[in-house]
Design a protein around this motif. Structure first.
Motif, PDB file in Angstrom:
ATOM      1  N   VAL A  63       0.894  -1.146   0.019  1.00  0.00           N
ATOM      2  CA  VAL A  63       0.022  -0.143   0.046  1.00  0.00           C
ATOM      3  C   VAL A  63       0.810   1.270   0.103  1.00  0.00           C
ATOM      4  CG1 VAL A  63      -1.668   1.351   1.329  1.00  0.00           C
ATOM      5  CG2 VAL A  63      -1.792  -1.197   1.254  1.00  0.00           C
ATOM      6  N   ILE A  64       2.150   1.246   0.833  1.00  0.00           N
ATOM      7  CA  ILE A  64       2.857   2.379   0.809  1.00  0.00           C
ATOM      8  C   ILE A  64       3.381   2.640  -0.635  1.00  0.00           C
ATOM      9  CG2 ILE A  64       4.925   3.188   1.796  1.00  0.00           C
ATOM     10  CD1 ILE A  64       4.218   1.817   4.539  1.00  0.00           C
ATOM     11  N   LEU A  65       3.936   1.504  -1.035  1.00  0.00           N
ATOM     12  CA  LEU A  65       4.473   1.533  -2.557  1.00  0.00           C
ATOM     13  C   LEU A  65       3.431   2.085  -3.308  1.00  0.00           C
ATOM     14  CD1 LEU A  65       6.558  -1.827  -2.719  1.00  0.00           C
ATOM     15  CD2 LEU A  65       7.338   0.754  -2.696  1.00  0.00           C
ATOM     16  N   GLU A  66       2.279   1.647  -3.427  1.00  0.00           N
ATOM     17  CA  GLU A  66       1.001   1.979  -4.257  1.00  0.00           C
ATOM     18  C   GLU A  66       1.005   3.727  -4.153  1.00  0.00           C
ATOM     19  OE1 GLU A  66      -2.553   0.120  -4.563  1.00  0.00           O
ATOM     20  OE2 GLU A  66      -1.614  -1.649  -3.347  1.00  0.00           O
ATOM     21  N   LEU A  67       0.920   4.131  -2.738  1.00  0.00           N
ATOM     22  CA  LEU A  67       0.820   5.627  -2.669  1.00  0.00           C
ATOM     23  C   LEU A  67       1.821   6.260  -3.523  1.00  0.00           C
ATOM     24  CD1 LEU A  67      -0.204   5.516   1.233  1.00  0.00           C
ATOM     25  CD2 LEU A  67      -1.670   6.242  -0.793  1.00  0.00           C
ATOM     26  N   VAL A  68       3.201   5.971  -3.093  1.00  0.00           N
ATOM     27  CA  VAL A  68       4.328   6.402  -3.953  1.00  0.00           C
ATOM     28  C   VAL A  68       4.297   6.616  -5.558  1.00  0.00           C
ATOM     29  CG1 VAL A  68       6.886   6.361  -4.296  1.00  0.00           C
ATOM     30  CG2 VAL A  68       5.688   5.914  -2.097  1.00  0.00           C
ATOM     31  N   LEU A  69       3.898   5.286  -5.934  1.00  0.00           N
ATOM     32  CA  LEU A  69       3.599   5.221  -7.404  1.00  0.00           C
ATOM     33  C   LEU A  69       2.695   5.869  -8.021  1.00  0.00           C
ATOM     34  CD1 LEU A  69       4.213   1.328  -7.749  1.00  0.00           C
ATOM     35  CD2 LEU A  69       5.779   3.020  -8.345  1.00  0.00           C
ATOM     36  N   HIS A  70       1.356   6.069  -7.157  1.00  0.00           N
ATOM     37  CA  HIS A  70       0.593   6.866  -7.568  1.00  0.00           C
ATOM     38  C   HIS A  70       0.735   8.349  -7.614  1.00  0.00           C
ATOM     39  CE1 HIS A  70      -2.810   3.731  -6.743  1.00  0.00           C
ATOM     40  NE2 HIS A  70      -2.523   3.704  -8.079  1.00  0.00           N
ATOM     41  N   ASN A  71       1.693   8.821  -6.686  1.00  0.00           N
ATOM     42  CA  ASN A  71       2.017  10.315  -6.770  1.00  0.00           C
ATOM     43  C   ASN A  71       2.911  10.527  -7.855  1.00  0.00           C
ATOM     44  OD1 ASN A  71       2.291  12.730  -5.231  1.00  0.00           O
ATOM     45  ND2 ASN A  71       4.729  12.151  -4.851  1.00  0.00           N
ATOM     46  N   LYS A 105      -8.034  12.442  -4.952  1.00  0.00           N
ATOM     47  CA  LYS A 105      -8.538  12.090  -3.729  1.00  0.00           C
ATOM     48  C   LYS A 105      -9.119  10.709  -3.690  1.00  0.00           C
ATOM     49  CE  LYS A 105      -9.570  16.631  -2.351  1.00  0.00           C
ATOM     50  NZ  LYS A 105     -10.863  17.733  -2.051  1.00  0.00           N
ATOM     51  N   LEU A 106      -9.651  10.372  -4.762  1.00  0.00           N
ATOM     52  CA  LEU A 106     -10.406   8.898  -4.718  1.00  0.00           C
ATOM     53  C   LEU A 106      -9.433   7.708  -4.830  1.00  0.00           C
ATOM     54  CD1 LEU A 106     -12.953   7.270  -5.299  1.00  0.00           C
ATOM     55  CD2 LEU A 106     -12.639   7.717  -7.881  1.00  0.00           C
ATOM     56  N   ILE A 107      -8.335   8.007  -5.709  1.00  0.00           N
ATOM     57  CA  ILE A 107      -7.235   7.122  -5.650  1.00  0.00           C
ATOM     58  C   ILE A 107      -6.511   6.961  -4.171  1.00  0.00           C
ATOM     59  CG2 ILE A 107      -4.735   6.582  -6.554  1.00  0.00           C
ATOM     60  CD1 ILE A 107      -5.853   7.931  -9.115  1.00  0.00           C
ATOM     61  N   PHE A 108      -6.449   8.111  -3.441  1.00  0.00           N
ATOM     62  CA  PHE A 108      -5.760   8.236  -2.315  1.00  0.00           C
ATOM     63  C   PHE A 108      -6.825   7.330  -1.174  1.00  0.00           C
ATOM     64  CE2 PHE A 108      -5.380  10.165   1.843  1.00  0.00           C
ATOM     65  CZ  PHE A 108      -3.969   9.812   2.223  1.00  0.00           C
ATOM     66  N   VAL A 109      -8.104   7.631  -1.397  1.00  0.00           N
ATOM     67  CA  VAL A 109      -8.915   6.975  -0.607  1.00  0.00           C
ATOM     68  C   VAL A 109      -8.977   5.491  -0.544  1.00  0.00           C
ATOM     69  CG1 VAL A 109     -11.514   6.599   0.171  1.00  0.00           C
ATOM     70  CG2 VAL A 109     -10.359   8.966  -0.110  1.00  0.00           C
ATOM     71  N   MET A 110      -8.951   4.961  -2.162  1.00  0.00           N
ATOM     72  CA  MET A 110      -8.999   3.696  -2.388  1.00  0.00           C
ATOM     73  C   MET A 110      -7.612   2.989  -1.911  1.00  0.00           C
ATOM     74  SD  MET A 110     -11.855   2.878  -3.620  1.00  0.00           S
ATOM     75  CE  MET A 110     -11.544   1.271  -4.503  1.00  0.00           C
ATOM     76  N   ASP A 111      -6.607   3.706  -1.980  1.00  0.00           N
ATOM     77  CA  ASP A 111      -5.311   3.236  -1.410  1.00  0.00           C
ATOM     78  C   ASP A 111      -5.434   3.072   0.098  1.00  0.00           C
ATOM     79  OD1 ASP A 111      -3.998   2.943  -3.853  1.00  0.00           O
ATOM     80  OD2 ASP A 111      -3.003   4.987  -3.619  1.00  0.00           O
ATOM     81  N   CYS A 186       2.128   3.193 -13.703  1.00  0.00           N
ATOM     82  CA  CYS A 186       3.328   3.895 -13.759  1.00  0.00           C
ATOM     83  C   CYS A 186       4.282   3.786 -14.906  1.00  0.00           C
ATOM     84  CB  CYS A 186       3.900   3.917 -12.404  1.00  0.00           C
ATOM     85  SG  CYS A 186       5.062   5.037 -12.103  1.00  0.00           S
ATOM     86  N   ILE A 187       4.448   2.417 -15.489  1.00  0.00           N
ATOM     87  CA  ILE A 187       5.384   2.308 -16.412  1.00  0.00           C
ATOM     88  C   ILE A 187       4.580   1.937 -17.462  1.00  0.00           C
ATOM     89  CG2 ILE A 187       7.124   1.136 -14.704  1.00  0.00           C
ATOM     90  CD1 ILE A 187       6.214  -1.804 -15.787  1.00  0.00           C
ATOM     91  N   HIS A 188       3.360   2.131 -17.769  1.00  0.00           N
ATOM     92  CA  HIS A 188       2.653   2.106 -19.084  1.00  0.00           C
ATOM     93  C   HIS A 188       2.617   0.761 -19.694  1.00  0.00           C
ATOM     94  CE1 HIS A 188       2.218   6.382 -18.446  1.00  0.00           C
ATOM     95  NE2 HIS A 188       3.447   6.592 -18.208  1.00  0.00           N
ATOM     96  N   ARG A 189       2.701  -0.426 -18.877  1.00  0.00           N
ATOM     97  CA  ARG A 189       2.540  -1.532 -19.572  1.00  0.00           C
ATOM     98  C   ARG A 189       1.418  -2.513 -19.074  1.00  0.00           C
ATOM     99  NH1 ARG A 189       7.915  -2.822 -21.821  1.00  0.00           N
ATOM    100  NH2 ARG A 189       6.474  -4.670 -22.569  1.00  0.00           N
ATOM    101  N   SER A 190       1.106  -3.253 -19.877  1.00  0.00           N
ATOM    102  CA  SER A 190      -0.029  -4.242 -19.622  1.00  0.00           C
ATOM    103  C   SER A 190      -0.154  -4.749 -18.370  1.00  0.00           C
ATOM    104  CB  SER A 190      -0.106  -5.226 -20.620  1.00  0.00           C
ATOM    105  OG  SER A 190       0.708  -6.265 -20.404  1.00  0.00           O
TER     106      SER A 190
END
Length: 254
Positions: A63-71, A105-111, A186-190
């Motif tokens: 989850v922490i990595l997701e927050l970083v990657l989404h940022n 905000k929606l992405i942050f809440v879901m994370d 983030c890396i634009h791959r499938s």
């Protein structure tokens, strides 16, 4: 609408329970676990800590990595928007920026919601782990091997079906799925390509931890290979026969 939402939540919870059952059976078979939980399983085996708790730690890291990657992805998106809007009217620019803030905000809440989900899900793992018996360690006779393989196949079926049911309801994703989606975006791959790479990374980390700490493998075996092959196929087959019916029952529009 209210009835369909009830169905949606019930299907989602049932999916999580079946997924937890599958992952637990996978560990009980003793033939190697799914790549996504191989790290937490090997750590629990080496340190003799609770499997559910080590999985919770792993999911929290995801989850922490997701927050970083989404940022990171958000900053990439803002740069593209800024570049494309240099010659547009201010009203359009303000509207897009407002929409972008709402989406962030929606992405942050879901994370963040994945953390309480992880707590509940890993408690399911603990319950199933305490209830389901394990095979005697080191017993690899022909009859026992047949039993182990049958348990492994049941585990992979449950894992695929549970994952499909919970994902199709589009509520809060399991951190194991969320991190793959975040990396793919983030890396634009499938997602499929990213999932394969992420599985390989987890297996590599598990092998390194196992060999460095004990000199032998923990959680890696034929079950790991079969999980990579069969879980995805199980999801595809299950969705082929049931996805349309389940999503209609839950009131989800494709």
């Amino acid at each position: 609408m209210k009835k369909s939402m009830i169905y949606r939540v019930l299907i989602y919870i049932a999916g999580l329970l079946i997924l937890a059952m599958g992952l637990t059976l996978n560990t009980k078979a003793g033939l190697g676990v799914s790549p996504i939980i191989s790290v937490s399983y090997s750590v629990s085996e080496i340190t003799h800590h609770n499997f559910g708790n080590t999985t919770l730690v792993l999911y929290t890291i995801f989850v922490i990595l997701e927050l970083v990657l989404h940022n990171i992805r958000e900053k990439q998106y803002e740069k593209r928007v800024e570049k494309s809007l240099r010659e547009t009217e201010n009203g359009t620019e303000d509207l897009l920026k407002h929409a972008n803030r709402m989406n962030r905000k929606l992405i942050f809440v879901m994370d963040i919601l994945q953390i309480p989900l992880s707590i509940v899900f890993t408690r399911f793992l603990n319950v199933f782990s305490s209830v389901l018996p394990a095979f005697p360690e080191g017993n690899m006779t022909a009859p026992v091997m047949v039993q182990r393989l049958l348990v492994l196949l049941l585990a992979l079926l449950c894992t695929g079906i549970g994952a499909a049911m919970s994902l199709n309801m589009r509520i809060v994703p399991n951190p194991g799925d969320g991190i793959v989606q975040a990396i793919a975006d983030c890396i634009h791959r499938s997602v499929g390509f990213t999932k394969n790479c992420f599985d390989m990374l987890n297996v590599t980390i598990t092998i390194v931890i196992s060999l460095v700490c004990t000199g032998r493998l923990h959680g890696i075996g034929i079950g790991t290979v079969l999980a990579v092959i069969l879980v995805g196929r199980t999801i595809a087959v299950f969705n082929h026969f049931t996805k349309e019916k389940l999503t209609a029952l839950a009131g989800i529009e494709e």
